[in-house]
Design a protein around this motif. Structure first.
Motif: not given
Length: 411
Positions: A72-85, A87-97
């Motif tokens: 479970k992630e805290a925010s979409w910005a958090n998801v973005r950062d973890k995918i780019l680094t 730390e996450l291999d992938g995620a449930h994410c906004l299509f347009s992000m």
């Protein structure tokens, strides 16, 4: 004696060496060769995280031979950062992000996040504060503009919230504001993580917000606000969330990714069986996932919308939240990517048009999706790059002519 000892050692060491070699080899799961390493997938507490959560809960990741940890992630910005680094291999994410991030609207320009598949259509909404009860009702977009303008004349700042700059919720909100004739220059638009929407409206921090469920249904149940419009009323069967992955993961662990997609596709099919939705609501509502009442989640999953504000109930029959739709949902369409990027230009996030097609080609892994879908006997839609019409204003968008669309939309 020395020769005998050498033979004994050989007999003992060879099997041990073979055992060590075997344990280091990739796992063959029957559906492809994977690395056997843990795959980390993130999610935000929203009803449309269900494909990833249910793939985990139903044992589908194990079925396809991949070890997946969901977080479970805290925010979409958090998801973005973890995918780019990574730390996450992938995620449930906004299509347009991914397009927002790549173009510099919602991140460092040129940063690549890859879309493997779409997770759902429909099921978001715009909630207005109970302050507007009796002044505007459900789907009364044209009436909302004068009501908001009246509040502005009272020298009160009107504040709306969304969840990520250039994200789907942001664009649905801005599209609705434009249709209502509400100036985005005089309105304040802030970013709030989805689970914090209801609490912020409760204390008066915003007049309205756009978010996914169950946070619209919960506002109605708690008499904090009401559903003014659902996003399927803006664009029926619009893309919403996607499985978005780290670039390196998509390249280095392609077989693992394919097996993750197979598990999630099977979960999407399971979720579109209405008989399974009560069970799904009970599971995803748990504290480790969404942490919200199962009855609120279930009602809107079934298309049964208590609107709040004594507006009654709206029943959706074929355009509530859908996860598979016979294969129509899950294909990531480049036309949809181009539409979102034209909205970035329309709403002044970008001053010049990006190379729409090149970016869509770079970030959407459509060939991989088609390969996986074919292997599972799933229908492949053939409508990508064809014009489509939005429900709210009946405007037709031709993805092959985005500049022509903008000439009209920017007026």
């Amino acid at each position: 004696m020395k020769t005998y000892i050498k033979r004994i050692c050989t007999v003992l060491l060879v099997p041990m060496a073979l055992l060590m070699l075997t344990s280091a080899m990739p796992v063959n799961n029957g559906t492809g060769t994977g690395t056997g390493e843990v795959i980390r997938l993130g999610f935000i507490p929203l009803t449309d995280c269900a494909p990833i959560v249910m793939a985990k809960e139903l044992g589908l990741f194990e079925k396809y031979g991949v070890k997946v940890e969901v977080t479970k992630e805290a925010s979409w910005a958090n998801v973005r950062d973890k995918i780019l680094t990574g730390e996450l291999d992938g995620a449930h994410c906004l299509f347009s992000m991914p397009f927002s991030v790549y173009t510099g609207v919602g991140g460092k320009e040129g940063s690549e996040m890859k879309i493997a598949m779409v997770l759902n259509n429909n099921g978001q909404a715009i909630t207005l504060s109970k302050e507007f009860c009796g002044k505007v009702g459900f789907r009364q977009t044209a009436k909302a503009g004068p009501v908001v303008a009246a509040k502005l004349k009272e020298d009160k700042e009107v504040t709306f919230a969304m969840t990520f700059p250039g994200g789907t919720h942001d664009i649905w909100l801005r599209y609705w504001l434009a249709a209502a004739g509400i100036s985005q220059k005089t309105s304040k638009i802030i970013t709030i993580p989805p689970p914090q929407m209801v609490a912020n409206m409760k204390v008066g921090n915003m007049d309205g917000y756009c978010v996914g469920e169950p946070w619209n249904g919960l506002a109605a149940k708690q008499n904090i606000g009401f559903t003014e419009i659902s996003t399927q009323d803006i664009w029926k069967h619009h893309p919403e969330k996607a499985l978005v992955v780290n670039k390196k993961f998509s390249e280095a662990r392609r077989e693992d990714l394919k097996n993750v997609m197979k598990a999630i596709l099977e979960a999407c099919k399971w979720l579109d069986n209405r008989a399974n939705r009560k069970k799904a609501a009970g599971i995803i509502g748990k504290p480790q996932y969404i942490n919200a009442p199962a009855d609120v989640i279930e009602a809107r999953l079934m298309g049964d919308y208590n609107l709040g504000c004594d507006l009654g109930t709206q029943i959706y029959t074929d355009d509530y939240m859908l996860y598979h739709r016979g294969g129509e949902t899950n294909l990531p369409r480049k036309a949809h990517a181009i539409w979102f990027m034209t909205q970035f230009v329309r709403f002044d996030y970008l001053q010049t048009a990006p190379d729409y097609k090149a970016i869509a080609d770079k970030l959407i892994m459509q060939d991989l999706y088609i390969e996986v879908a074919k292997s599972m006997g799933i229908k492949i839609p053939t409508d990508d790059m064809k014009p489509f019409t939005l429900t709210l204003d009946k405007v037709t968008f031709d993805p092959n002519k985005p500049d022509e669309y903008l000439k009209v939309a920017k007026k």
